[in-house]
Design a protein around this motif. Structure first.
Motif, PDB file in Angstrom:
ATOM      1  N   ASP A   1      -2.186  17.373  -2.759  1.00 25.09           N
ATOM      2  CA  ASP A   1      -1.518  16.253  -2.100  1.00 25.09           C
ATOM      3  C   ASP A   1      -0.677  16.690  -0.901  1.00 25.09           C
ATOM      4  O   ASP A   1       0.015  15.874  -0.293  1.00 25.09           O
ATOM      5  CB  ASP A   1      -0.655  15.474  -3.108  1.00 25.09           C
TER       6      ASP A   1
ATOM      7  N   HIS B   1      -3.721  11.835   2.793  1.00 23.76           N
ATOM      8  CA  HIS B   1      -4.729  11.097   2.037  1.00 23.76           C
ATOM      9  C   HIS B   1      -4.226   9.692   1.758  1.00 23.76           C
ATOM     10  O   HIS B   1      -3.039   9.398   1.940  1.00 23.76           O
ATOM     11  CB  HIS B   1      -5.014  11.810   0.697  1.00 23.76           C
TER      12      HIS B   1
ATOM     13  N   ASP C   1      -4.297   7.158  -1.712  1.00 19.55           N
ATOM     14  CA  ASP C   1      -4.537   7.363  -3.135  1.00 19.55           C
ATOM     15  C   ASP C   1      -5.786   6.617  -3.593  1.00 19.55           C
ATOM     16  O   ASP C   1      -6.006   5.453  -3.229  1.00 19.55           O
ATOM     17  CB  ASP C   1      -3.330   6.891  -3.972  1.00 19.55           C
TER      18      ASP C   1
ATOM     19  N   HIS D   1      -0.525   9.544   3.458  1.00 18.91           N
ATOM     20  CA  HIS D   1       0.664  10.324   3.127  1.00 18.91           C
ATOM     21  C   HIS D   1       0.286  11.702   2.614  1.00 18.91           C
ATOM     22  O   HIS D   1      -0.834  11.910   2.126  1.00 18.91           O
ATOM     23  CB  HIS D   1       1.506   9.583   2.074  1.00 18.91           C
TER      24      HIS D   1
END
Ligand code: SIN
Ligand code: FE
Length: 289
Positions: A131, A135, A137, A249
């Motif tokens: 993360d 990306h 979610d 994010h």
């Protein structure tokens, strides 16, 4: 670039009044940032601010909807006290969301609450699970047919270390760039992976495309570096809220965060035309669920 955030100065988890601009901004892909909203720890709870509280076999500690705690080490008393702390955060996060977004209240589905005590980047992981790359979610095993992913985060770091995020370009621009490279949806493949138990239900074309976007963003290192982006340090004692299926994010650094996920049917938003489902349907010209 600063317009990626809307700053809300309240110090109270229960808002007296919500500004319609906040709601419109959130649904349009902004992050609501509450710099003065702290989740207060009780003195004994500071003992939970150590990485060893996490079971090394898992990524996060979580409290499910039945109040069951998973992923924590320690005796019964420790586990009970930790569950109470995470549960208190859940109540405050829900009070915030309900007072901020009253129209959502009857349609929200509460997902587990997580506590993330590990420093970001301490774990060996594949690029897909990383993360720290920008990306949106999307869940590989749990197709959601366009249901929204709304998340409330708070930094509870005791050493004044911010949780640093990067925020990328608007969803629609990202999707316009990435969709031409997306593998087409193949219904029989979705059916096979469902029968094998890899997914909990049959992946829709929407779920397939969201995973493709997630993977295409994360796997493209040039994109990661070159796309317009804003680095945002969220200090301890602050809260931020966003639709993480819409907002590009990435987390750069930080340790000790609490997070509450909520799900909302896309047609229950104030403006359903702003959902990833509506945007992807418009771009592809197809019904995706
Ligand atoms: C994520 O949702 O991508 C991770 C955010 C974080 O760990 O701060
Ligand atoms: Fe994420």
């Amino acid at each position: 670039m600063k317009d990626k955030l809307i700053e809300i100065t309240t110090g109270d988890w229960q808002l007296d009044q919500a500004d319609p601009d906040w709601v419109a901004g959130l649904e349009a892909g902004k992050v609501l940032y509450f710099p003065n909203l702290a989740f207060e720890l009780l003195p004994p709870e500071t003992a939970f601010l150590k990485p060893e509280i996490l079971d090394p076999k898992v990524r996060n500690i979580s409290l499910n909807e039945h109040g069951q705690l998973k992923g924590a080490q320690g005796d019964n008393d420790t586990q009970e006290a930790l569950a109470a702390m995470i549960g208190r955060f859940r109540s405050q996060a829900l009070a915030l969301v309900h007072s901020l977004l009253p129209k959502y209240q009857e349609s929200l589905r509460v997902a587990p609450t997580s506590y993330r005590p590990m420093p970001v980047g301490n774990r060996k992981q594949s690029w897909r699970a990383d993360d720290r790359r920008l990306h949106v979610d999307a869940f590989p095993s749990r197709p959601n047919y366009g249901e929204r992913i709304l998340r409330v985060f708070t930094n509870i770091n005791p050493h004044d270390e911010p949780r640093v995020w990067r925020l990328g370009e608007p969803f629609e621009e990202m999707a316009e760039k990435m969709l031409p490279r997306a593998k087409p949806y193949v219904r029989w493949q979705a059916s096979v992976i469902n029968k094998l138990g890899i997914t909990k239900s049959m992946r829709s074309e929407y779920d397939h495309l969201m995973l493709q976007l997630h993977d295409l963003m994360k796997s493209d290192l040039d994109y990661q570096q070159q796309v317009e982006q804003l680095t945002v340090p969220f200090p301890p004692g602050s809260v931020w809220v966003c639709f993480s299926d819409l907002v590009s994010h990435a987390v750069a650094s930080g340790q000790y965060m609490l997070e509450q996920t909520l799900h909302l049917p896309a047609d229950k938003q104030y403006d359903p035309t702003l959902s990833p489902l509506a945007i992807l349907s418009r771009i592809t010209g197809r019904q995706l669920v």
